[in-house]
Design a protein around this motif. Structure first.
Motif, short mmCIF file in Angstrom:
data_model
loop_
_atom_site.label_atom_id
_atom_site.label_comp_id
_atom_site.label_asym_id
_atom_site.label_seq_id
_atom_site.Cartn_x
_atom_site.Cartn_y
_atom_site.Cartn_z
N LYS A 412 55.04 54.73 77.26
CA LYS A 412 55.16 54.63 75.80
C LYS A 412 54.27 53.52 75.26
CE LYS A 412 59.92 56.39 75.41
NZ LYS A 412 61.33 56.02 75.10
N ILE A 413 54.18 52.43 76.01
CA ILE A 413 53.36 51.30 75.58
C ILE A 413 51.88 51.60 75.79
CG2 ILE A 413 52.82 48.87 76.01
CD1 ILE A 413 55.77 48.56 76.94
N SER A 414 51.56 52.20 76.94
CA SER A 414 50.14 52.40 77.31
C SER A 414 49.47 53.50 76.51
CB SER A 414 50.04 52.73 78.80
OG SER A 414 50.48 54.07 79.05
N GLY A 415 50.25 54.53 76.12
CA GLY A 415 49.67 55.67 75.43
C GLY A 415 49.14 56.74 76.36
N ASP A 416 49.12 56.49 77.69
CA ASP A 416 48.74 57.53 78.64
C ASP A 416 49.77 58.65 78.62
OD1 ASP A 416 46.49 56.13 79.53
OD2 ASP A 416 47.63 55.06 81.07
N ARG A 417 49.33 59.86 78.95
CA ARG A 417 50.22 61.02 78.85
C ARG A 417 50.51 61.61 80.23
NH1 ARG A 417 47.88 64.55 73.89
NH2 ARG A 417 49.75 65.77 74.37
N PHE A 418 51.81 61.85 80.48
CA PHE A 418 52.27 62.37 81.77
C PHE A 418 53.33 63.43 81.51
CE2 PHE A 418 51.02 57.97 82.28
CZ PHE A 418 50.21 57.99 83.39
N ASP A 469 49.69 62.48 89.94
CA ASP A 469 48.57 63.37 90.24
C ASP A 469 47.65 63.34 89.03
OD1 ASP A 469 46.80 65.45 90.81
OD2 ASP A 469 48.33 66.60 91.89
N ILE A 470 46.53 62.61 89.13
CA ILE A 470 45.66 62.37 88.00
C ILE A 470 44.38 63.21 88.05
CG2 ILE A 470 46.54 60.04 87.63
CD1 ILE A 470 43.99 58.98 89.01
N ALA A 471 44.42 64.31 88.81
CA ALA A 471 43.20 65.11 89.00
C ALA A 471 42.60 65.60 87.69
CB ALA A 471 43.51 66.29 89.92
N GLY A 472 43.45 65.90 86.72
CA GLY A 472 42.95 66.45 85.47
C GLY A 472 42.56 65.43 84.41
N VAL A 473 42.91 64.17 84.63
CA VAL A 473 42.70 63.18 83.55
C VAL A 473 41.82 62.00 83.96
CG1 VAL A 473 44.92 63.75 82.49
CG2 VAL A 473 44.80 61.87 84.15
N PRO A 487 34.26 58.90 83.50
CA PRO A 487 35.50 58.32 84.01
C PRO A 487 36.36 57.75 82.89
CG PRO A 487 33.63 56.89 84.48
CD PRO A 487 33.06 58.17 83.95
N SER A 488 37.67 58.02 82.97
CA SER A 488 38.59 57.59 81.91
C SER A 488 39.28 56.27 82.22
CB SER A 488 39.66 58.66 81.67
OG SER A 488 40.54 58.74 82.78
N GLY A 489 39.44 55.96 83.50
CA GLY A 489 40.20 54.77 83.87
C GLY A 489 41.70 54.95 83.82
N THR A 490 42.16 56.16 83.54
CA THR A 490 43.60 56.45 83.57
C THR A 490 44.07 56.38 85.01
OG1 THR A 490 43.32 57.93 81.68
CG2 THR A 490 45.33 58.20 82.98
N PRO A 491 45.24 55.77 85.32
CA PRO A 491 46.27 55.23 84.44
C PRO A 491 46.41 53.71 84.53
CG PRO A 491 47.26 55.92 86.50
CD PRO A 491 45.78 56.00 86.68
N VAL A 492 45.34 52.97 84.42
CA VAL A 492 45.38 51.52 84.61
C VAL A 492 46.44 50.87 83.71
CG1 VAL A 492 44.10 49.37 84.22
CG2 VAL A 492 43.02 51.25 85.45
N ARG A 493 46.42 51.19 82.42
CA ARG A 493 47.34 50.50 81.50
C ARG A 493 48.80 50.80 81.86
NH1 ARG A 493 44.01 52.96 77.70
NH2 ARG A 493 45.77 54.10 76.81
N THR A 494 49.08 52.04 82.24
CA THR A 494 50.47 52.40 82.58
C THR A 494 50.92 51.69 83.85
OG1 THR A 494 50.12 54.56 81.58
CG2 THR A 494 52.06 54.31 82.98
N LEU A 495 50.05 51.60 84.83
CA LEU A 495 50.40 50.89 86.06
C LEU A 495 50.75 49.43 85.76
CD1 LEU A 495 47.53 52.28 88.33
CD2 LEU A 495 49.97 52.81 88.56
#
Length: 504
Positions: A412-418, A469-473, A487-495
């Motif tokens: 919720k804080i990072s904005g990454d979507r799962f 599983d971040i294959a698509g993002v 490269p997106s760098g996902t999911p650095v912020r969520t981690l």
């Protein structure tokens, strides 16, 4: 990019480009209805400068829509850029992060090298998270992947000033801003790793770059290779590595702040396949060039550890990244082989292109031997997850509701979507082997993302565990208004936020 937080009157800022954000307050669902636009600022000079065009109907205020005004009346800035955030009833901090990125991507090809962005001053968006998301979005948008072009034109933004209200809580906003800089730069560090071609970023070089970063930010880093894999009896990891002339790298980064409790110890485990041909089960040639990004999980863990070291949460973190090339050769592992993982579990190899789960099997087990009490792994693991979720959501699996609840709040804080997918025991039947403990694929195309997760689950036991599983993002197939293709760098912020949620 040089960044600064400025507590000033935005109208008095002399800059090439001043950026403000607009929302549509209208509640009508009629797409032809005239929007009720407003700038998210309490500065009347900005509102006055944009008032005529905001009421003209020319600008709708849709998400990421832009409107440029030259020589805006009453402002010292040469230009005023208004970026839409969409309907006020739906606007989020993540929308603001993207909109800040839109402003930077708008500026770069127009030879605008300095800009000032006004943090929205409104009840719709809290100032602290708003300031953080603005600088994050701006830094992420400044990244371009054209590193090796001989005709490359550096369009990077030289300086960014983020403008905050003069009466804001300065200490709180300065903290949020500093966090945004750290997170944006760390995510870009990951992107720079993932962007490297396979002939440059070998497993050895990935280990070297992790070690260089660790030295800069004060992390402990150990990088091992073939001899250590044999010593630890990492048969699954070594099986993938043995087909390449490039030796593997087992990268261990440790963050242990003074005063941290003995538990929890958080483990960040990354798949680091620096190039994946599929091995003997070779991939089709179409699209294989993207397989340099198959180390995106390890790249994200290394970038996250950089941010963690700088943000200094009070919790111990160990990252284990398993890096190798997956190549076909006379020494490569083969379909039908049986290998023994570090845990002692035997694996029948059904497909050598299911290599990510092999290296992670030993990485997950080894992390627990190092004392990790909570696990999270990230991997560009399955095409099946991309089929299920497309390139918008990453797949998430978990065996522990408490760990997963921490993850939900972090996202919720990072904005990454799962999107959570099942890891129910009934799926385990698909990876049963007749001659070994388990197979490394599910034996059919059905439920491939889950059977891969079930394979990994065999190596975590009762330890709280999350699998991403971040294959698509991990790689953007097309340019976004707020971010370059690549490269997106996902999911650095969520981690990072997941780790911080455990901080004492």
């Amino acid at each position: 990019m040089k960044t600064e937080l400025n507590f000033s009157d935005a109208a008095a800022i002399a800059t090439e480009l001043l950026v403000a954000f607009a929302v549509d307050h209208s509640t009508s669902k009629d797409k032809d209805a005239k929007p009720e636009l407003a700038l998210l600022t309490t500065e009347s000079a900005l509102t006055t400068a944009a008032q005529d065009v905001l009421t003209s109907g020319e600008f709708k205020g849709s998400a990421n829509e832009t409107l440029l005004l030259h020589s805006p009346s009453g402002l010292q800035a040469k230009r005023l850029l208004v970026v839409g955030l969409g309907k006020s009833s739906k606007v989020t901090v993540n929308d603001l992060r993207k909109a800040a990125g839109v402003a930077v991507r708008f500026s770069k090809p127009r030879a605008i090298r300095e800009l000032a962005i006004v943090i929205p001053n409104s009840e719709l968006l809290p100032l602290g998270p708003g300031g953080r998301s603005v600088v994050e979005g701006a830094l992420l948008a400044d990244f371009d992947p054209d590193t090796y072009r001989s005709d490359r034109k550096d369009q990077s933004i030289d300086s960014l000033s983020v403008i905050a209200p003069q009466k804001a809580d300065k200490a709180a906003l300065e903290t949020a801003f500093a966090e945004g800089v750290i997170l944006g730069e760390s995510q870009n560090f990951t992107r720079s790793l993932v962007n490297e071609p396979g002939n440059v970023l070998t497993p050895t070089v990935l280990g070297e770059r992790a070690a260089e970063m660790a030295k800069e930010v004060g992390l402990k880093c150990e990088v091992y290779s073939t001899e250590k894999l044999h010593e630890l009896k990492m048969g699954a990891f070594w099986a993938v590595s043995q087909g390449s002339v490039q030796p593997p790298a087992l990268i261990v980064l440790t963050y242990e702040p003074e005063g941290a409790p003995s538990e929890p110890v958080l483990g960040l485990i990354g798949k680091g396949i620096t190039f994946d041909t599929g091995g003997i089960s070779i991939k089709p040639s179409e699209g294989m060039e993207k397989m340099k990004y198959d180390m995106g999980g390890a790249g994200a863990m290394i970038g996250a550890m950089r941010a963690i070291a700088l943000l200094k949460p009070k919790v111990k973190v160990i990252s284990v990244c398993c890096s190798a090339e997956n190549m076909p050769s006379g020494s490569a592992y083969k379909p039908g082989d049986v290998v023994t993982a570090m845990s002692g579990k035997t694996i029948e190899v059904m497909n050598t292109d299911a290599e990510g789960r092999m290296v992670l099997a030993d990485g997950l087990h080894y992390a627990q031997q190092l004392g990790v009490t909570h696990l999270i792994d990230a991997a560009t693991l399955t095409g099946a997850c991309v089929v299920a979720l497309g390139m918008i959501n990453a797949g998430v699996f978990s065996n522990n509701e408490e760990a997963y609840s921490h993850f939900v709040e972090a996202a919720k804080i990072s904005g990454d979507r799962f999107w959570r997918l099942p890891e129910e025991d009934d799926y385990r039947d698909q990876i049963k082997s007749q001659i070994a403990d388990i197979m490394n694929t599910g034996g059919s195309r059905w439920g491939g993302a889950t059977t891969a997760a079930m394979f990994l689950k065999e190596f975590v036991g009762e330890t709280p565990w999350i699998h991403l599983d971040i294959a698509g993002v991990a790689w953007l197939e097309e340019q976004k208004p707020w971010m370059a293709k690549g490269p997106s760098g996902t999911p650095v912020r969520t981690l990072v936020e997941w780790v911080r949620s455990y901080s004492s």
